[in-house]
Motif scaffolding. Structure first.
Motif, short mmCIF file in Angstrom:
data_model
loop_
_atom_site.label_atom_id
_atom_site.label_comp_id
_atom_site.label_asym_id
_atom_site.label_seq_id
_atom_site.Cartn_x
_atom_site.Cartn_y
_atom_site.Cartn_z
N PRO A 288 6.44 23.53 49.59
CA PRO A 288 6.93 23.20 50.94
C PRO A 288 5.76 22.96 51.89
N GLN A 289 6.00 22.12 52.88
CA GLN A 289 4.98 21.82 53.87
C GLN A 289 5.44 22.16 55.28
N VAL A 290 6.53 22.90 55.38
CA VAL A 290 7.07 23.27 56.68
C VAL A 290 7.21 24.79 56.72
N GLY A 291 6.89 25.36 57.87
CA GLY A 291 7.03 26.80 58.01
C GLY A 291 7.04 27.20 59.47
N GLU A 292 7.23 28.50 59.69
CA GLU A 292 7.28 29.05 61.05
C GLU A 292 6.04 29.89 61.31
N VAL A 293 5.41 29.66 62.44
CA VAL A 293 4.21 30.40 62.83
C VAL A 293 4.60 31.84 63.15
N VAL A 294 3.95 32.81 62.47
CA VAL A 294 4.26 34.22 62.72
C VAL A 294 3.09 34.97 63.36
N ALA A 295 1.88 34.41 63.28
CA ALA A 295 0.72 35.05 63.93
C ALA A 295 -0.37 34.01 64.15
N LEU A 296 -1.15 34.23 65.21
CA LEU A 296 -2.23 33.31 65.57
C LEU A 296 -3.53 34.07 65.77
N GLY A 297 -4.63 33.39 65.48
CA GLY A 297 -5.94 33.93 65.82
C GLY A 297 -6.22 33.69 67.30
N PRO A 298 -7.32 34.23 67.80
CA PRO A 298 -7.63 34.09 69.23
C PRO A 298 -8.13 32.71 69.64
N GLY A 299 -8.46 31.87 68.69
CA GLY A 299 -8.97 30.53 68.99
C GLY A 299 -10.42 30.38 68.60
N LYS A 300 -10.84 29.15 68.46
CA LYS A 300 -12.21 28.85 68.05
C LYS A 300 -13.15 29.02 69.24
N ARG A 301 -14.36 29.46 68.97
CA ARG A 301 -15.37 29.61 70.03
C ARG A 301 -16.01 28.27 70.34
N ASN A 302 -16.14 27.98 71.62
CA ASN A 302 -16.86 26.78 72.07
C ASN A 302 -18.35 27.07 72.08
N GLU A 303 -19.15 26.05 72.31
CA GLU A 303 -20.61 26.23 72.34
C GLU A 303 -21.05 27.20 73.43
N ASP A 304 -20.30 27.27 74.53
CA ASP A 304 -20.67 28.17 75.62
C ASP A 304 -20.16 29.60 75.41
N GLY A 305 -19.50 29.84 74.27
CA GLY A 305 -19.02 31.18 73.94
C GLY A 305 -17.58 31.46 74.34
N ARG B 28 -13.44 30.84 74.42
CA ARG B 28 -12.46 30.55 73.36
C ARG B 28 -11.62 29.34 73.73
N GLN B 29 -11.36 28.50 72.75
CA GLN B 29 -10.46 27.36 72.94
C GLN B 29 -9.09 27.80 72.45
N GLU B 30 -8.11 27.81 73.34
CA GLU B 30 -6.76 28.25 72.97
C GLU B 30 -6.15 27.32 71.93
N LEU B 31 -5.30 27.89 71.09
CA LEU B 31 -4.59 27.09 70.10
C LEU B 31 -3.46 26.33 70.78
N GLU B 32 -3.13 25.17 70.24
CA GLU B 32 -2.08 24.33 70.82
C GLU B 32 -0.68 24.76 70.42
N ILE B 33 -0.58 25.62 69.44
CA ILE B 33 0.73 26.08 68.98
C ILE B 33 0.95 27.52 69.40
#
Length: 103
Positions: free
Chosen positions: A43-60, A62-67
């Protein structure tokens, strides 16, 4: 050594990772034939159950996730790491492997 007990509530993704509960695959074809596990497509479809805090930008910062938790998503076929917790199947993905939010 104590056994490690994993559950959805104890898994916290890091960085831009997303923990997705996989939707069950079809058990039978449109013609009514039952499929063995080896013939089922992943399957390629699912429901998001948990997210990380986001990727760090160069300035330190966090970039928020879009989902968000609860979103139904379509993800790349061979992306992520498959994880089985009890009878449920999950996949741990990077946000870039998510192709779309299903509305």
């Amino acid at each position: 050594m104590a056994a490690l007990s994993l559950s959805v509530s104890t898994v916290k993704p890091l960085s831009d990772r997303v923990f997705v509960k996989v939707n069950a695959s079809e058990e039978k074809t449109a013609g009514g034939l039952y499929l063995p596990d080896t013939a089922k497509e992943k399957p390629q479809v699912g429901e998001v159950v948990a997210l990380g805090p986001g990727k760090r930008n160069e300035d330190g910062s966090r970039q928020e996730l879009e989902i968000k938790v609860g979103d139904k998503v379509l993800y790349s076929k061979y992306a992520g790491t498959d994880i089985k917790l009890g009878t449920e199947e999950y996949v741990l993905l990077s946000e870039k492997d998510i192709l779309a939010v299903v509305i």
